[in-house]
Scaffold this active site. Structure first.
Site, PDB file in Angstrom:
ATOM      1  N   PRO A  84      27.385  64.832   6.310  1.00 51.98           N
ATOM      2  CA  PRO A  84      28.879  64.152   6.915  1.00 51.98           C
ATOM      3  C   PRO A  84      29.632  64.532   8.082  1.00 51.98           C
ATOM      4  O   PRO A  84      30.026  63.748   9.120  1.00 51.98           O
ATOM      5  CB  PRO A  84      29.679  64.280   5.856  1.00 51.98           C
ATOM      6  CG  PRO A  84      29.322  64.393   4.430  1.00 51.98           C
ATOM      7  CD  PRO A  84      27.827  65.146   4.534  1.00 51.98           C
ATOM      8  N   GLU A 120      17.508  59.594  14.359  1.00 53.19           N
ATOM      9  CA  GLU A 120      16.816  60.782  14.696  1.00 53.19           C
ATOM     10  C   GLU A 120      17.325  60.539  16.326  1.00 53.19           C
ATOM     11  O   GLU A 120      16.562  61.198  17.102  1.00 53.19           O
ATOM     12  CB  GLU A 120      15.269  59.973  14.596  1.00 53.19           C
ATOM     13  CG  GLU A 120      14.486  59.901  13.282  1.00 53.19           C
ATOM     14  CD  GLU A 120      12.785  59.824  13.788  1.00 53.19           C
ATOM     15  OE1 GLU A 120      12.427  60.651  14.208  1.00 53.19           O
ATOM     16  OE2 GLU A 120      13.084  59.436  12.753  1.00 53.19           O
TER      17      GLU A 120
HETATM   18  N1  CAA Z   1      12.500  72.375  20.286  1.00 52.98           N
HETATM   19  C1  CAA Z   1      12.343  73.501  19.764  1.00 52.98           C
HETATM   20  N2  CAA Z   1      13.320  74.314  19.999  1.00 52.98           N
HETATM   21  C2  CAA Z   1      14.204  73.753  20.160  1.00 52.98           C
HETATM   22  C3  CAA Z   1      14.347  72.332  20.593  1.00 52.98           C
HETATM   23  C4  CAA Z   1      13.071  71.634  20.461  1.00 52.98           C
HETATM   24  N3  CAA Z   1      13.458  70.622  20.838  1.00 52.98           N
HETATM   25  N4  CAA Z   1      16.087  72.460  20.498  1.00 52.98           N
HETATM   26  C5  CAA Z   1      16.506  73.336  20.741  1.00 52.98           C
HETATM   27  N5  CAA Z   1      15.502  73.796  20.185  1.00 52.98           N
HETATM   28  C6  CAA Z   1      16.279  75.590  20.248  1.00 52.98           C
HETATM   29  C7  CAA Z   1      16.732  76.165  21.602  1.00 52.98           C
HETATM   30  O1  CAA Z   1      16.235  76.614  21.969  1.00 52.98           O
HETATM   31  C8  CAA Z   1      17.486  77.595  20.831  1.00 52.98           C
HETATM   32  O2  CAA Z   1      17.550  78.894  20.390  1.00 52.98           O
HETATM   33  P1  CAA Z   1      17.435  79.626  21.421  1.00 52.98           P
HETATM   34  O3  CAA Z   1      19.116  79.254  21.044  1.00 52.98           O
HETATM   35  O4  CAA Z   1      16.243  80.506  20.801  1.00 52.98           O
HETATM   36  O5  CAA Z   1      16.916  79.168  22.530  1.00 52.98           O
HETATM   37  C9  CAA Z   1      18.015  76.725  19.640  1.00 52.98           C
HETATM   38  O6  CAA Z   1      17.055  75.627  18.844  1.00 52.98           O
HETATM   39  C10 CAA Z   1      19.680  76.114  19.202  1.00 52.98           C
HETATM   40  O7  CAA Z   1      19.123  74.785  20.610  1.00 52.98           O
HETATM   41  P2  CAA Z   1      20.816  74.531  21.478  1.00 52.98           P
HETATM   42  O8  CAA Z   1      21.290  75.503  21.726  1.00 52.98           O
HETATM   43  O9  CAA Z   1      20.107  73.158  22.048  1.00 52.98           O
HETATM   44  O10 CAA Z   1      21.678  73.509  20.411  1.00 52.98           O
HETATM   45  P3  CAA Z   1      22.524  72.333  20.051  1.00 52.98           P
HETATM   46  O11 CAA Z   1      23.398  72.889  19.069  1.00 52.98           O
HETATM   47  O12 CAA Z   1      23.620  72.313  21.715  1.00 52.98           O
HETATM   48  O13 CAA Z   1      22.273  71.259  19.932  1.00 52.98           O
HETATM   49  C11 CAA Z   1      21.231  69.452  19.615  1.00 52.98           C
HETATM   50  C12 CAA Z   1      20.528  71.135  20.136  1.00 52.98           C
HETATM   51  C13 CAA Z   1      19.732  68.427  20.781  1.00 52.98           C
HETATM   52  C14 CAA Z   1      21.692  68.443  20.385  1.00 52.98           C
HETATM   53  C15 CAA Z   1      20.422  69.127  18.359  1.00 52.98           C
HETATM   54  O14 CAA Z   1      21.214  69.085  17.645  1.00 52.98           O
HETATM   55  C16 CAA Z   1      20.171  67.128  17.853  1.00 52.98           C
HETATM   56  O15 CAA Z   1      19.046  67.035  18.718  1.00 52.98           O
HETATM   57  N6  CAA Z   1      20.859  67.301  17.649  1.00 52.98           N
HETATM   58  C17 CAA Z   1      20.619  65.163  16.789  1.00 52.98           C
HETATM   59  C18 CAA Z   1      20.268  65.361  15.451  1.00 52.98           C
HETATM   60  C19 CAA Z   1      18.976  64.127  15.185  1.00 52.98           C
HETATM   61  O16 CAA Z   1      17.951  64.427  16.049  1.00 52.98           O
HETATM   62  N7  CAA Z   1      19.479  64.307  14.001  1.00 52.98           N
HETATM   63  C20 CAA Z   1      18.595  63.043  13.360  1.00 52.98           C
HETATM   64  C21 CAA Z   1      18.409  63.409  11.865  1.00 52.98           C
HETATM   65  S1  CAA Z   1      17.054  62.602  11.249  1.00 52.98           S
HETATM   66  C22 CAA Z   1      17.943  61.766  10.469  1.00 52.98           C
HETATM   67  O17 CAA Z   1      19.046  61.138  10.747  1.00 52.98           O
HETATM   68  C23 CAA Z   1      16.435  61.523   9.193  1.00 52.98           C
HETATM   69  C24 CAA Z   1      16.515  59.696   8.487  1.00 52.98           C
HETATM   70  O18 CAA Z   1      16.189  59.967   7.463  1.00 52.98           O
HETATM   71  C25 CAA Z   1      15.745  59.006   9.998  1.00 52.98           C
END
Ligand code: CAA
Length: 385
Positions: free
Chosen positions: A128, A366
């Site tokens: 949520p 996603e």
């Molecule tokens: N691959 C590997 N590592 C990654 C990465 C990637 N693509 N993206 C981030 N990381 C790592 C970063 O390198 C970082 O590591 P370090 O600190 O060691 O360098 C760590 O993860 C944290 O990354 P961020 O600081 O970028 O994290 P953030 O909180 O600022 O933001 C975000 C990340 C991109 C916003 C992420 O939260 C995101 O993608 N959000 C969307 C989530 C999503 O797609 N949800 C859908 C879920 S699927 C679903 O709902 C299921 C279904 O059935 C359809």
């Protein structure tokens, strides 16, 4: 550079197209109306090797390359979008999480039945208060000897109600934030786990998105995906898996757009107004040109991202670009195709209104397209730092 499909990829395309046109296409209106989960066709896809195409044959998978898998997702979506969503959540998110990150023992235990379609998979990250902000997990797993006790609530889990195997992300060390997130493999029968209500969605209605409830769900440490070495590594694992998933999402968007283009061209070649086929009017021709060009551009971005993935390269930016662009193309193309159909497009007699609804989710799940833009810009800014 070689833009041609291999013989094998062409064979895969022909066989999935034949299957999808015969078995999936006729189900669209009924699934949309009844919301029944299409177990029969999902099982058939498993038997034919379409539920886990990129998994090596030793684990029961199709042993196919990444482009073949992309083609399968596109062709399935072109005929029936719910099946493409079921396939994406099962294969790209759950099966590939296990293939890429599980221990050998876990792979042997789960993959064969997941590849055959006997066990459906799901990926449970969203909560949520943890949607776009995916690391803000409130689902907690507390260590107790060799066990973890999991409590919390998940949301929007595709296949959640039907899955036998769920890749779950929970926090084992809340003070560590995203570095406390740990991936688990949950089995449907585990005590303390229950799938909740199915969301009443606008489109892709044959696939189900559910709540997931964990109430003192006790799991052995052997259920940590990849073992104890992955404690606290769950967030990066989830992000890596979502990179893969987003390529498939782009492919499914293209499939829906392709279906809309084909329907619009067929209709424009039949419908007569002012004494001629409407395909003779420039207003319609321009829409067809725009639709075809946008689909082609989306395909090239997506094939490239899929090829990179197949080469084992990082696809974070390319997958986000493909997902963002292709999902927006699907929105524009389905809308134009409906417009070409005029009033009939707005009627349930034609598939257009359903395609518009099926396409709409692609800009959301996603990772919303706003998050894709954030991911892309971060990668680009990093490149030129
Ligand atoms: N691959 C590997 N590592 C990654 C990465 C990637 N693509 N993206 C981030 N990381 C790592 C970063 O390198 C970082 O590591 P370090 O600190 O060691 O360098 C760590 O993860 C944290 O990354 P961020 O600081 O970028 O994290 P953030 O909180 O600022 O933001 C975000 C990340 C991109 C916003 C992420 O939260 C995101 O993608 N959000 C969307 C989530 C999503 O797609 N949800 C859908 C879920 S699927 C679903 O709902 C299921 C279904 O059935 C359809």
């Amino acid at each position: 550079m070689n833009f041609e499909f291999t013989e094998e990829q062409l064979m895969v395309r022909d066989s999935i197209r034949k299957f999808a046109e015969a078995e999936l296409l006729p189900l669209g209106p009924e699934l949309d109306r009844t919301r029944e989960f299409p177990w029969e066709t999902v099982r058939k896809m498993g038997e034919l090797g379409f539920m886990a195409p990129p998994v090596p044959e030793e684990y029961g998978g199709g042993g196919m390359d990444s482009i073949s898998y992309l083609i399968i997702g596109m062709e399935v979506a072109r005929c029936e979008a719910s099946h493409a969503t079921i396939l994406g959540a099962h294969c790209s998110l759950a099966v590939l999480s296990i293939l890429d990150f599980a221990t050998e023992e876990q792979k042997k235990k789960y993959l064969p039945k997941m590849c055959s379609g006997e066990w459906l998979g799901a990926f449970s990250l969203t909560e949520p208060d943890a949607g776009s902000d995916a690391s803000n997990l409130q689902t907690i797993a507390v260590k107790d000897g060799d066990y973890y006790t999991i409590n919390g609530q998940k949301q929007w889990c595709t296949n959640g109600a039907e899955a036998s195997v769920i890749v779950l992300f929970a926090n084992t060390n809340p003070e560590a934030g995203l570095r406390g997130i740990t991936p688990f493999i949950i089995e449907k029968e585990m005590e303390g786990f229950k799938a909740g209500h199915i969301e009443d969605t606008m489109g892709i209605r044959g696939s189900h998105q559910t709540d997931m409830h964990f109430e003192n769900c006790r799991v052995h440490k052997d259920q940590i995906l990849g073992g104890e070495a992955n404690i606290g590594k769950g967030f990066k694992i989830a992000m890596t898996i979502l990179d893969n998933g987003r390529v498939g999402m782009a492919g499914a968007s293209i499939g829906i757009a392709q279906a809309a283009l084909e329907a619009a061209v067929k209709y424009a070649n039949q419908r007569e107004q002012f004494g001629q086929k409407i395909a003779q009017f420039q207003a319609i021709q321009w829409m067809i040109a725009d639709m075809a060009t946008e689909i082609e551009a989306a395909k090239q971005l997506t094939y490239y991202a899929s090829w990179l993935k197949g080469e084992g390269k990082k696809v974070t930016a390319e997958a986000a670009m493909a997902k963002m662009f292709a999902s927006e193309v699907a929105g524009r193309v389905t809308d134009m195709a409906l417009q070409i159909h005029g009033g009939y497009g707005y009627s349930k007699e034609y598939p257009l209104e359903r395609l518009v609804r099926d396409a709409r989710i692609k800009r959301i799940y996603e990772g919303t397209n706003e998050i894709q833009r954030l991911v892309i810009s971060r990668e680009i800014l990093r490149m030129y730092r």
